[in-house]
Design an enzyme around this catalytic site. Structure first.
Site, mmCIF file in Angstrom:
data_model
loop_
_atom_site.group_PDB
_atom_site.id
_atom_site.type_symbol
_atom_site.label_atom_id
_atom_site.label_comp_id
_atom_site.label_asym_id
_atom_site.label_seq_id
_atom_site.Cartn_x
_atom_site.Cartn_y
_atom_site.Cartn_z
ATOM 1 N N LYS A 102 -11.557 -1.603 7.191
ATOM 2 C CA LYS A 102 -10.607 -2.427 7.926
ATOM 3 C C LYS A 102 -10.909 -2.437 9.424
ATOM 4 O O LYS A 102 -10.706 -3.423 10.090
ATOM 5 C CB LYS A 102 -9.174 -1.951 7.690
ATOM 6 C CG LYS A 102 -8.747 -1.953 6.221
ATOM 7 C CD LYS A 102 -8.284 -3.312 5.749
ATOM 8 C CE LYS A 102 -8.136 -3.413 4.241
ATOM 9 N NZ LYS A 102 -7.356 -2.368 3.621
ATOM 10 N N ASP A 135 -1.315 6.810 6.370
ATOM 11 C CA ASP A 135 -2.374 5.883 5.985
ATOM 12 C C ASP A 135 -2.583 4.934 7.166
ATOM 13 O O ASP A 135 -1.753 4.084 7.444
ATOM 14 C CB ASP A 135 -1.934 5.114 4.727
ATOM 15 C CG ASP A 135 -2.928 4.026 4.309
ATOM 16 O OD1 ASP A 135 -3.951 3.844 5.003
ATOM 17 O OD2 ASP A 135 -2.675 3.363 3.279
ATOM 18 N N TRP A 179 0.826 -1.216 0.000
ATOM 19 C CA TRP A 179 0.000 0.000 0.000
ATOM 20 C C TRP A 179 0.853 1.256 0.000
ATOM 21 O O TRP A 179 0.529 2.242 -0.673
ATOM 22 C CB TRP A 179 -0.973 -0.010 1.180
ATOM 23 C CG TRP A 179 -1.934 -1.155 1.111
ATOM 24 C CD1 TRP A 179 -2.072 -2.178 1.991
ATOM 25 C CD2 TRP A 179 -2.895 -1.410 0.067
ATOM 26 N NE1 TRP A 179 -3.046 -3.049 1.571
ATOM 27 C CE2 TRP A 179 -3.571 -2.604 0.399
ATOM 28 C CE3 TRP A 179 -3.247 -0.744 -1.113
ATOM 29 C CZ2 TRP A 179 -4.572 -3.150 -0.404
ATOM 30 C CZ3 TRP A 179 -4.251 -1.290 -1.910
ATOM 31 C CH2 TRP A 179 -4.901 -2.477 -1.559
HETATM 32 C C1 LIG Z 1 -6.739 -1.947 2.269
HETATM 33 C C2 LIG Z 1 -5.736 -0.871 2.357
HETATM 34 C C3 LIG Z 1 -5.682 0.163 1.417
HETATM 35 C C4 LIG Z 1 -6.596 0.222 0.219
HETATM 36 O O1 LIG Z 1 -7.847 0.613 0.631
HETATM 37 P P1 LIG Z 1 -9.055 0.877 -0.369
HETATM 38 O O2 LIG Z 1 -10.062 1.486 0.531
HETATM 39 O O3 LIG Z 1 -9.442 -0.447 -0.933
HETATM 40 O O4 LIG Z 1 -8.583 1.806 -1.430
HETATM 41 C C5 LIG Z 1 -4.748 1.159 1.596
HETATM 42 N N1 LIG Z 1 -3.901 1.143 2.643
HETATM 43 C C6 LIG Z 1 -3.921 0.164 3.567
HETATM 44 C C7 LIG Z 1 -2.955 0.209 4.707
HETATM 45 C C8 LIG Z 1 -4.844 -0.870 3.462
HETATM 46 O O5 LIG Z 1 -4.875 -1.834 4.379
#
Ligand SMILES: *Cc1c(COP(=O)(O)O)cnc(C)c1O
Length: 356
Positions: A193, A169, A102
């Site tokens: 998540k 993030d 990511w």
């Molecule tokens: C799942 C994930 C993403 C991608 O998320 P989307 O909402 O599907 O775009 C980005 N960063 C991390 C750390 C993730 O676990």
């Protein structure tokens, strides 16, 4: 029977959230209308959005500190793009820490906007640890990191103290542990998540870092535009925001982040202790960087996989296979996963010893 859900995302949510969300689909706030058919401009939904934004800041300890919370669409992946659009100056430089798939995707999206400097990367070791002792140039427009690497099972425990904006993030560990959130200037997290269903992204941004690039930003990508419109620039994902609010309310009633952090630590300790004790298994992430959210582990002997897979499936466990880039297993222990579910997995791992 309800499964022990170890899915990496979309993920388990509290049972009471499922029940309240289901009720709202049938009859929202006793209005005679479903949450799915009300106007996003209705009084009842505006109140939902306001409470969700305020509660997100409250739980993070950021109320009244110059931050705004937004619930937008596009997932964390759109923030990979929206961040440089809003923060990376023309001919500027952005610093990124490359700790996984990511983080790498975020770097790629920033490239068209200016120079992306990767201050450190653990890619050569298949991202099995968090790089340390890197330096971030004081002239960079911002530093970007990924607090928890969902796929590789690593988590940043110490964040650098910097004088430039810090962007993080936090998709897979938001609201899971206590941090000094004032160290961050922009936090984003896809809801699915640890916070709610897929369909919305929480963005928490310090307003003072915005509006400095000189770039003409399309409204839909402009954080300032979304702040001005109170997260209602266009139709928000009504159901995803409502269900996220229910989860945030559940967390607050539980005692907030300090309370859930204790539970998350107990779950992670229980599982990692077994991974380290059991001679049939080994962890894939460096011990000091192990994630309390996603535990990645392998069978020492792949030939045991059919027996192990049969055992955990029979125990009502779901979502355990690892990501294809790591293999093996990944136990995602998000906030709503009960300690009892981890005990079930640990018992299965012990049971395997008697079966092979
Ligand atoms: C799942 C994930 C993403 C991608 O998320 P989307 O909402 O599907 O775009 C980005 N960063 C991390 C750390 C993730 O676990």
């Amino acid at each position: 029977m309800k499964k022990h859900n170890y899915s990496a995302g979309p993920c388990i949510l509290p049972q009471e959230v499922f029940e309240k969300a289901a009720q709202a689909v049938l009859n929202f706030n006793d209005s005679g209308l479903s949450i799915l058919e009300i106007s996003h401009r209705s009084k009842d939904f505006v109140a939902v959005m306001e409470e969700a934004r305020a509660l997100a800041l409250e739980l993070l300890g950021l109320t009244g500190k110059g931050y705004q919370a937004l619930f937008l669409q596009g997932g964390a992946s759109l923030e990979f793009l929206r961040v440089p659009y809003n923060l990376l100056k023309e001919n500027g430089q952005a610093a990124y820490l490359d700790t996984g798939t990511w983080a790498n995707a975020a770097i790629k999206e920033a490239k068209p906007f200016g120079e992306t400097l990767v201050v450190a990367s653990s890619k050569p070791e298949n991202y099995n640890h968090i790089p340390k002792n890197y330096t971030v140039p004081a002239t960079a427009d911002y530093f970007h990191c990924t607090s928890n690497n969902t796929i590789f099972g690593t988590q940043i425990k110490e964040f650098p103290a910097l004088d430039i904006p810090v962007v993080c993030d936090m998709s897979s560990d938001i609201f899971s542990r206590q941090l000094d959130f004032t160290k961050f200037d922009l936090i984003y997290a896809g809801a699915q998540k640890n916070m709610g269903p897929a369909g919305t992204t929480l963005i928490v941004v310090k307003e003072s870092i915005l509006g400095t690039t000189g770039r003409n930003i399309p409204n839909i990508l402009n954080y300032q535009q979304h702040i001005e419109k109170e997260s209602m620039y266009n139709t928000p994902p009504v159901f995803a925001v409502y269900t996220s609010l229910l989860t945030l309310q559940w967390l607050k009633n539980l005692g907030g982040i300090p309370a859930i952090e204790k539970i998350n630590e107990a779950k992670a300790t229980l599982l990692y202790t077994e991974i380290d004790r059991n001679p049939l298994f080994r962890g894939t992430a460096a011990k000091e960087d192990r994630s309390n959210m996603n535990a990645t582990f392998l069978l020492n002997d792949e030939a045991h996989a059919p027996v192990f897979d049969g055992l955990w499936k029979a125990a009502g466990i779901s979502g355990l296979p690892g990501h294809r880039s790591v293999g093996g297993y990944r136990a995602s222990m998000y906030n709503a996963l009960p300690l009892e579910s981890v005990q079930v997995l640990v018992d299965v791992m012990k049971d395997l010893e008697t079966k092979v």
